[in-house]
Write an enzyme that holds these catalytic residues in place. Structure first.
Site, PDB file in Angstrom:
ATOM      1  N   THR A 119       7.672  -8.877   8.111  1.00 56.19           N
ATOM      2  CA  THR A 119       7.611  -7.825   8.846  1.00 56.19           C
ATOM      3  C   THR A 119       8.411  -8.143  10.185  1.00 56.19           C
ATOM      4  OG1 THR A 119       6.222  -6.419  10.377  1.00 56.19           O
ATOM      5  CG2 THR A 119       5.296  -8.365   9.355  1.00 56.19           C
ATOM      6  N   GLU A 121       6.867  -7.529  13.035  1.00 60.00           N
ATOM      7  CA  GLU A 121       5.801  -7.838  13.922  1.00 60.00           C
ATOM      8  C   GLU A 121       5.683  -9.513  14.137  1.00 60.00           C
ATOM      9  OE1 GLU A 121       2.412  -5.730  13.256  1.00 60.00           O
ATOM     10  OE2 GLU A 121       3.312  -3.910  12.751  1.00 60.00           O
ATOM     11  N   TYR A 146      -3.173  -9.313  11.713  1.00 61.51           N
ATOM     12  CA  TYR A 146      -2.196  -8.878  10.394  1.00 61.51           C
ATOM     13  C   TYR A 146      -0.944  -9.550  10.700  1.00 61.51           C
ATOM     14  CZ  TYR A 146       1.756  -6.507   8.386  1.00 61.51           C
ATOM     15  OH  TYR A 146       3.029  -6.093   7.634  1.00 61.51           O
ATOM     16  N   LYS A 150       0.795 -12.514   8.608  1.00 64.41           N
ATOM     17  CA  LYS A 150       2.501 -12.585   8.152  1.00 64.41           C
ATOM     18  C   LYS A 150       3.361 -13.605   8.521  1.00 64.41           C
ATOM     19  CE  LYS A 150       3.932  -9.810   5.672  1.00 64.41           C
ATOM     20  NZ  LYS A 150       3.900  -9.724   3.929  1.00 64.41           N
TER      21      LYS A 150
HETATM   22  P1  NAD Z   1       0.744  -1.400   1.105  1.00 62.62           P
HETATM   23  O1  NAD Z   1      -0.739  -1.681   1.896  1.00 62.62           O
HETATM   24  O2  NAD Z   1       0.797   0.145   0.808  1.00 62.62           O
HETATM   25  O3  NAD Z   1       0.479  -2.132  -0.302  1.00 62.62           O
HETATM   26  C1  NAD Z   1      -0.021  -3.366  -0.524  1.00 62.62           C
HETATM   27  C2  NAD Z   1      -0.023  -3.566  -2.209  1.00 62.62           C
HETATM   28  O4  NAD Z   1      -0.419  -4.957  -2.269  1.00 62.62           O
HETATM   29  C3  NAD Z   1      -1.004  -2.539  -2.553  1.00 62.62           C
HETATM   30  O5  NAD Z   1      -0.487  -2.142  -3.987  1.00 62.62           O
HETATM   31  C4  NAD Z   1      -2.277  -3.573  -3.022  1.00 62.62           C
HETATM   32  O6  NAD Z   1      -3.065  -3.201  -4.047  1.00 62.62           O
HETATM   33  C5  NAD Z   1      -1.475  -4.937  -3.051  1.00 62.62           C
HETATM   34  N1  NAD Z   1      -2.333  -6.096  -3.079  1.00 62.62           N
HETATM   35  C6  NAD Z   1      -3.154  -6.318  -1.907  1.00 62.62           C
HETATM   36  N2  NAD Z   1      -3.837  -7.393  -1.940  1.00 62.62           N
HETATM   37  C7  NAD Z   1      -3.459  -7.857  -3.199  1.00 62.62           C
HETATM   38  C8  NAD Z   1      -3.516  -9.144  -3.824  1.00 62.62           C
HETATM   39  N3  NAD Z   1      -4.705 -10.080  -3.349  1.00 62.62           N
HETATM   40  N4  NAD Z   1      -3.235  -9.364  -4.988  1.00 62.62           N
HETATM   41  C9  NAD Z   1      -2.436  -8.620  -5.561  1.00 62.62           C
HETATM   42  N5  NAD Z   1      -2.182  -7.397  -4.986  1.00 62.62           N
HETATM   43  C10 NAD Z   1      -2.514  -7.062  -3.686  1.00 62.62           C
HETATM   44  O7  NAD Z   1       1.446  -1.927   1.902  1.00 62.62           O
HETATM   45  P2  NAD Z   1       3.237  -1.632   2.208  1.00 62.62           P
HETATM   46  O8  NAD Z   1       3.352  -0.882   3.589  1.00 62.62           O
HETATM   47  O9  NAD Z   1       3.581  -1.235   0.981  1.00 62.62           O
HETATM   48  O10 NAD Z   1       3.845  -3.079   2.527  1.00 62.62           O
HETATM   49  C11 NAD Z   1       4.316  -3.974   1.346  1.00 62.62           C
HETATM   50  C12 NAD Z   1       4.857  -5.347   2.229  1.00 62.62           C
HETATM   51  O11 NAD Z   1       5.881  -4.963   3.021  1.00 62.62           O
HETATM   52  C13 NAD Z   1       3.747  -6.092   2.950  1.00 62.62           C
HETATM   53  O12 NAD Z   1       4.048  -7.528   2.682  1.00 62.62           O
HETATM   54  C14 NAD Z   1       3.988  -5.786   4.277  1.00 62.62           C
HETATM   55  O13 NAD Z   1       3.464  -6.913   5.188  1.00 62.62           O
HETATM   56  C15 NAD Z   1       5.468  -5.539   4.126  1.00 62.62           C
HETATM   57  N6  NAD Z   1       6.029  -4.506   5.349  1.00 62.62           N
HETATM   58  C16 NAD Z   1       5.631  -3.621   5.564  1.00 62.62           C
HETATM   59  C17 NAD Z   1       6.265  -2.262   6.455  1.00 62.62           C
HETATM   60  C18 NAD Z   1       5.631  -1.116   6.465  1.00 62.62           C
HETATM   61  O14 NAD Z   1       6.090  -0.402   7.519  1.00 62.62           O
HETATM   62  N7  NAD Z   1       4.639  -0.749   5.867  1.00 62.62           N
HETATM   63  C19 NAD Z   1       7.257  -2.953   6.967  1.00 62.62           C
HETATM   64  C20 NAD Z   1       7.805  -4.334   7.026  1.00 62.62           C
HETATM   65  C21 NAD Z   1       7.141  -4.934   6.314  1.00 62.62           C
HETATM   66  O1  DAU Z   2       6.722  -3.175  12.102  1.00 65.53           O
HETATM   67  C1  DAU Z   2       6.614  -3.013  10.467  1.00 65.53           C
HETATM   68  C2  DAU Z   2       4.985  -2.786  10.464  1.00 65.53           C
HETATM   69  O2  DAU Z   2       4.852  -1.506  10.559  1.00 65.53           O
HETATM   70  C3  DAU Z   2       4.315  -3.595   9.085  1.00 65.53           C
HETATM   71  O3  DAU Z   2       4.433  -4.531   9.073  1.00 65.53           O
HETATM   72  C4  DAU Z   2       2.974  -2.793   8.962  1.00 65.53           C
HETATM   73  O4  DAU Z   2       2.685  -3.177   7.526  1.00 65.53           O
HETATM   74  C5  DAU Z   2       2.968  -1.517   9.112  1.00 65.53           C
HETATM   75  O5  DAU Z   2       1.762  -0.976   8.931  1.00 65.53           O
HETATM   76  C6  DAU Z   2       3.543  -0.937  10.470  1.00 65.53           C
HETATM   77  O6  DAU Z   2       2.749  -1.456  11.666  1.00 65.53           O
HETATM   78  P1  DAU Z   2       2.393  -0.699  12.783  1.00 65.53           P
HETATM   79  O7  DAU Z   2       1.244  -1.078  13.076  1.00 65.53           O
HETATM   80  O8  DAU Z   2       3.604  -0.230  13.817  1.00 65.53           O
HETATM   81  O9  DAU Z   2       2.244   0.723  11.971  1.00 65.53           O
HETATM   82  P2  DAU Z   2       1.150   1.995  12.020  1.00 65.53           P
HETATM   83  O10 DAU Z   2       1.639   3.226  11.012  1.00 65.53           O
HETATM   84  O11 DAU Z   2      -0.227   1.625  11.805  1.00 65.53           O
HETATM   85  O12 DAU Z   2       1.154   2.527  13.419  1.00 65.53           O
HETATM   86  C7  DAU Z   2       2.639   3.114  13.864  1.00 65.53           C
HETATM   87  C8  DAU Z   2       2.509   3.164  15.506  1.00 65.53           C
HETATM   88  O13 DAU Z   2       1.849   4.410  15.728  1.00 65.53           O
HETATM   89  C9  DAU Z   2       1.769   2.228  16.241  1.00 65.53           C
HETATM   90  O14 DAU Z   2       2.321   2.011  17.632  1.00 65.53           O
HETATM   91  C10 DAU Z   2       0.267   2.717  16.442  1.00 65.53           C
HETATM   92  C11 DAU Z   2       0.751   4.150  16.511  1.00 65.53           C
HETATM   93  N1  DAU Z   2      -0.620   5.144  15.692  1.00 65.53           N
HETATM   94  C12 DAU Z   2      -1.111   4.821  14.410  1.00 65.53           C
HETATM   95  C13 DAU Z   2      -1.907   5.563  14.022  1.00 65.53           C
HETATM   96  C14 DAU Z   2      -2.512   5.412  12.402  1.00 65.53           C
HETATM   97  C15 DAU Z   2      -0.911   6.267  16.342  1.00 65.53           C
HETATM   98  O15 DAU Z   2      -0.591   6.453  17.773  1.00 65.53           O
HETATM   99  N2  DAU Z   2      -1.944   7.012  15.848  1.00 65.53           N
HETATM  100  C16 DAU Z   2      -2.495   6.758  14.706  1.00 65.53           C
HETATM  101  O16 DAU Z   2      -3.165   7.565  14.270  1.00 65.53           O
END
Ligand code: NAD
Ligand code: DAU
Length: 330
Positions: A119, A121, A146, A150
């Protein structure tokens, strides 16, 4: 190609599985996922040439067997939500750090190619008016449990490449949006609040900025790196999608036929990162990658439509998620 996708039943992992299935029809995909609260078997059910192993990446025997049967591993599995990490950090240390250690040991034992998903972050945050963006050279400076776990996982990957010759690449992507995202996350939370007859909830003043990318564009970036990335390298994935949280909520309210100011300001997230911004030049210049979902408003409209049409998918998560936010006062 037989591809093992850890965390493939979660949001980004399952979108990646569907992307690969479409783009590489000859490939066989094994999803390895513990199905935590964030994973859902329906996300990958019924897909041709896709199978599911329900197991923990911290369970070395099951993981070893799965890695032995694969040609390459893409490692998405993680605890992914900042708010949860502030409330209960231990599962983040366990899955993100210890779990990645087990993934690395398994690919080392079997000599398999690894792509590690991380990420933006890990780089900390930027000031609102700063013209700077994150590059692969930006020093690590994570803020939350978190993002620090990572960051730890990325450093393990780098060490295993250098010390043991593991064939790995890393990508650090910005905030994803699109279908199948858990309703705890910002965009789906606000859409489903409106669909439930309530108001969106903005943390603090809503001034924080995130760099939004459609999850399909994240998937095409990961596939490009898996196939053509240089071993040991880090690539940043982003689509020039900077937008303040307040603006995102206003856009969503407009798309859903509600007044632009029909939201609530709630308590801020402790340690809340102000702004993220990605410079993806290396991925663009070296691998020729280009995002295809450049129009954020259009992407948001499609995402709103998906949540409208898939209430069965998100309604079972909604009450429990909001109960967790109630405890946090957000
Ligand atoms: P998510 O929480 O939707 O999915 C995570 C998945 O991992 C789930 O299916 C969960 O069951 C599985 N999991 C958790 N713990 C586990 C374990 N111990 N063993 C096996 N499986 C396990 O997350 P996401 O938003 O899809 O993120 C996926 C990846 O991308 C993560 O590594 C996250 O750090 C990274 N990432 C997310 C974002 C974002 O915006 N969501 C952005 C950049 C990077
Ligand atoms: O930048 C990549 C990351 O983006 C990933 O690594 C993380 O897995 C993913 O969860 C995301 O992190 P953020 O903390 O940026 O995402 P989140 O969706 O939790 O929040 C996005 C922004 O919105 C953040 O500034 C917090 C704000 N927020 C979030 C929620 C849930 C609100 O203002 N209101 C809300 O209800």
């Amino acid at each position: 190609m037989r591809l093992l996708v850890t965390g493939g039943a979660g949001f980004i992992g399952s979108n990646f599985v569907r992307h690969v299935q479409r783009e590489r029809p000859g490939w066989e995909i094994v999803v390895y996922d513990l199905l935590t609260y964030a994973g859902d078997r329906r996300n990958v059910e019924g897909l041709d040439r896709v199978s599911l192993v329900v197991a923990d990446i911290c369970e070395p025997r099951a993981l070893d067997e799965a890695v032995a049967g694969a040609d390459a591993v893409v490692h998405f599995a993680a605890e992914s939500h900042n708010d949860n990490s502030l409330h209960s950090p231990l599962p983040f240390v366990q899955t993100n750090v210890v779990g990645t250690y087990h993934v690395l040991e398994a690919v080392r034992r079997h000599g398999r190619r690894l792509h590690h998903i991380s990420t933006d972050e890990v780089y900390g945050d930027l000031a609102l008016e700063d013209p700077a963006r994150f590059t692969p050279e930006t020093p690590y400076n994570p803020s939350s449990p978190y993002s620090s776990t990572k960051a730890g996982s990325d450093l393990l990957v780098r060490a295993w490449v250098r010390s043991f010759g593991v064939q790995a690449t890393i990508s650090n992507c910005s905030n994803n949006y699109g279908p199948y995202q858990h309703v705890e996350k910002f965009i789906p939370r606000q859409i489903t609040e409106v669909l439930s007859g309530r108001r969106p909830k903005l943390y603090g003043s809503g001034a924080n900025v995130r760099d939004w990318i459609h999850t399909e564009d994240h998937s095409s970036g990961v596939l490009a790196i898996l196939e053509r990335g240089r071993i040991g390298e880090t690539y940043l994935i982003g689509a020039d999608g900077e937008c303040s949280n307040r603006r995102v909520v206003e856009l969503l309210l407009g798309l859903m036929g509600r007044p632009a100011d029909d939201y609530e300001l709630v308590d801020d997230r402790p340690g809340h990162d102000l702004r993220y911004a990605i410079d993806a030049s290396k991925l663009r210049d070296e691998l020729g990658w280009r995002p295809r979902y450049g129009d954020f408003e259009r992407g948001l409209a499609d995402t709103v439509a998906w949540y409208r049409e898939n209430r069965d998918w998100w309604e079972p998560q909604k009450a429990e998620t909001e109960a967790r936010y109630e405890v946090l006062g957000r």
